[in-house]
Each structure stands twice: as structure tokens, then as C-alpha cells.
Design an enzyme around this catalytic site. Structure first.
Site, PDB file in Angstrom:
ATOM      1  N   SER A 140       0.855  -1.186   0.000  1.00  0.00           N
ATOM      2  CA  SER A 140       0.000   0.000   0.000  1.00  0.00           C
ATOM      3  C   SER A 140       0.889   1.233   0.000  1.00  0.00           C
ATOM      4  O   SER A 140       2.065   1.170   0.391  1.00  0.00           O
ATOM      5  CB  SER A 140      -0.895   0.013   1.241  1.00  0.00           C
ATOM      6  N   TYR A 154      -1.893  -0.861  10.409  1.00  0.00           N
ATOM      7  CA  TYR A 154      -1.951  -1.193   8.979  1.00  0.00           C
ATOM      8  C   TYR A 154      -0.705  -0.680   8.261  1.00  0.00           C
ATOM      9  O   TYR A 154      -0.063  -1.397   7.485  1.00  0.00           O
ATOM     10  CB  TYR A 154      -3.214  -0.586   8.373  1.00  0.00           C
ATOM     11  N   LYS A 158       2.203  -2.840   6.206  1.00  0.00           N
ATOM     12  CA  LYS A 158       2.496  -2.652   4.788  1.00  0.00           C
ATOM     13  C   LYS A 158       3.939  -2.221   4.556  1.00  0.00           C
ATOM     14  O   LYS A 158       4.571  -2.629   3.577  1.00  0.00           O
ATOM     15  CB  LYS A 158       1.514  -1.643   4.186  1.00  0.00           C
ATOM     16  N   TYR A 199     -15.991  10.184   2.508  1.00  0.00           N
ATOM     17  CA  TYR A 199     -14.581   9.803   2.508  1.00  0.00           C
ATOM     18  C   TYR A 199     -14.111   9.521   1.085  1.00  0.00           C
ATOM     19  O   TYR A 199     -13.043   9.983   0.668  1.00  0.00           O
ATOM     20  CB  TYR A 199     -14.359   8.573   3.379  1.00  0.00           C
TER      21      TYR A 199
END
Length: 254
Positions: A140, A154, A158, A199
Site C-alpha cells: 500500500s 496497517y 504494509k 470519505y
């Protein structure tokens, strides 16, 4: 033109929806045998049915060593080889550091990072014996390049994938195995939809291309890394984000 990968075999983890589903479908279109892996066998089988007779479903928790080994054994039993691993399984629950529990942190690290290690280790003996293998991680931009409140676990997972990738690429290179990663920006998936229209609109507005990415955008990059023509590329990343990480500020977008 790229040399055909028809009749090769790919394992795609986290393939029941979103980017993983898109990757599995794209490999199916390219003529590969596809083992569609998900925690839910029913969901995996649905995607396999979408792809066609050269695909089948398998249920696994890829944060668990035994499940990863069973996944690889099943692919070899059904198709005779494992040529490509698309290690895509991942989760991104939101929790700010002050409220995050140790269990929250470990769950994300195990699902996203530990699974990349376990899946890679499980396919390595098969690929080494063949003298050919392609391992592609779905990382990501969040973590390696950017940050976002609520995603420290997270982001760590990544970024960790890329650290793992670089050393794995060195260790496996002499065996004819490449290890690379695709780094998506904001992609229109079920997960993003769950974060709300506001969002999604804000994210699209922050991208120079003016839109969210499609799962096909990621799948095509993964397919390139899987190709024979990409055989001299290893330990590398492709950012697929429509230019999202480029603007210095919102003013740069005019």
C-alpha cells in the site's frame, strides 16, 4: 507482446472480494489456473465460478502456517505446480493508538505481514524445484509513503511487507524466483465504500487523475510482475495511485 502464461498456476489470497477478486479474475482472463483463497470456502467458490473451469476455491487462514502449507499442497494436487503467488490478503480496521489494543495490533500484523512470510515460505520449495516463480505482494502507499490516522498498525504491516520483500528477493533470486510488490492508492472496493461517500469523494479529490482507482488497475500491475518478461525485476515496487502521493499540498491540484 508478452509471452503467454496460459496453463501456469497462480494462488491468489484474500481473493473473495475487492482487489483480490480483481487479481484472480485478471489471471483467469490470461489463461492461468487460479486457486482462489479466502477464509470462506463459499465466497472463494463464487469467485472461482466467475472465472471458469480453470479456477477453484480453497478456504484458508493465511496467518496460520498449517493453512498456508495446505493451500500450496492443494494447488499442486489440483494443477501440478505453483508458478505465481499473489499474496493479497489484508485487513484495515481503524483504531487510533490511544484506543488500540495489543490484540488489535497483532491481528493486523498477523493477517497482513505474517501471512506474506508464511505464504512465501510455503511456495518456495515448489518454485525452487521448478526453477521459476513469481511472488507479488499487495502492499500500500499507506505506511511505506503516507500515513493516515487510525491506521498505524496497517501502515506498519504494509511497510514491513516491503522490508521482507527486499531480503526475500535476494535469497530467492538464484532459484529463478522474483519477489515484488504493488502499492495501491485509494481503490474503489467494498472496503472503501464502507467508509462512506464523503470519505470516497475526499480521496478522489486528492488524486491528480481525479478518480479512485479500479481493481483492474492493480490487477494489471500484478499480472506484469508475474510475466516472464519481468524476470529481471525483483525486490521492486510499483505505485498504482493515479498520482496520489505526488502533490505537495491540495493547492498543487489547482
Amino acid at each position: 507482446m508478452f509471452e503467454s502464461l496460459q496453463k501456469k498456476t497462480v494462488i491468489v489470497t484474500g481473493a473473495s472480494r475487492g482487489i483480490g477478486r480483481g487479481i484472480a479474475r485478471r489471471f483467469g482472463e490470461a489463461g492461468l489456473n487460479v486457486l482462489v483463497v479466502s477464509r470462506s470456502l463459499g465466497d472463494a467458490r463464487k469467485v472461482a465460478e466467475e472465472i471458469g473451469p480453470q479456477a477453484s476455491g480453497f478456504a484458508a487462514d493465511v496467518s496460520q502456517q498449517a493453512d498456508c502449507q495446505a493451500m500450496v499442497d492443494t494447488a499442486v494436487e489440483r494443477y501440478g505446480s505453483v508458478d505465481v503467488l499473489a499474496a493479497n490478503a489484508g485487513i484495515f480496521p481503524s483504531a487510533r493508538i490511544a484506543e488500540m489494543t495489543v490484540e488489535d495490533f497483532d491481528h493486523v500484523i498477523h493477517t497482513n505481514l505474517r501471512s506474506a512470510f508464511l505464504c512465501t515460505r510455503a511456495v518456495t520449495p515448489v518454485m525452487e524445484k521448478q526453477g521459476f516463480g513469481r511472488i507479488i505482494l499487495t502492499s500500500s502507499i499507506t505506511g511505506p509513503i503516507t500515513g493516515f490516522p487510525g491506521w498505524s498498525h496497517y501502515g506498519a504491516s504494509k511497510a514491513g511487507q516491503l522490508g521482507f520483500m527486499r531480503t526475500a528477493a535476494i535469497e530467492l533470486a538464484r532459484a529463478g524466483i522474483t519477489v515484488n510488490a504493488v502499492m495501491p492508492g485509494n481503490i474503489a472496493t467494498e472496503g472503501l465504500e464502507g467508509m462512506g461517500e464523503e470519505y470516497a469523494a475526499k480521496m478522489a479529490a486528492s488524486i491528480p487523475s481525479g478518480r479512485l482507482g479500479k481493481v483492474e488497475d492493480i490487477a494489471n500491475a500484478v499480472l506484469f510482475f508475474a510475466s516472464r518478461e519481468a524476470g529481471f525485476i525483483t525486490g521492486q515496487t510499483i505505485v498504482v495511485d493515479g498520482g496520489q502521493v505526488l502533490p505537495e499540498s491540495s493547492e498543487a491540484l489547482g
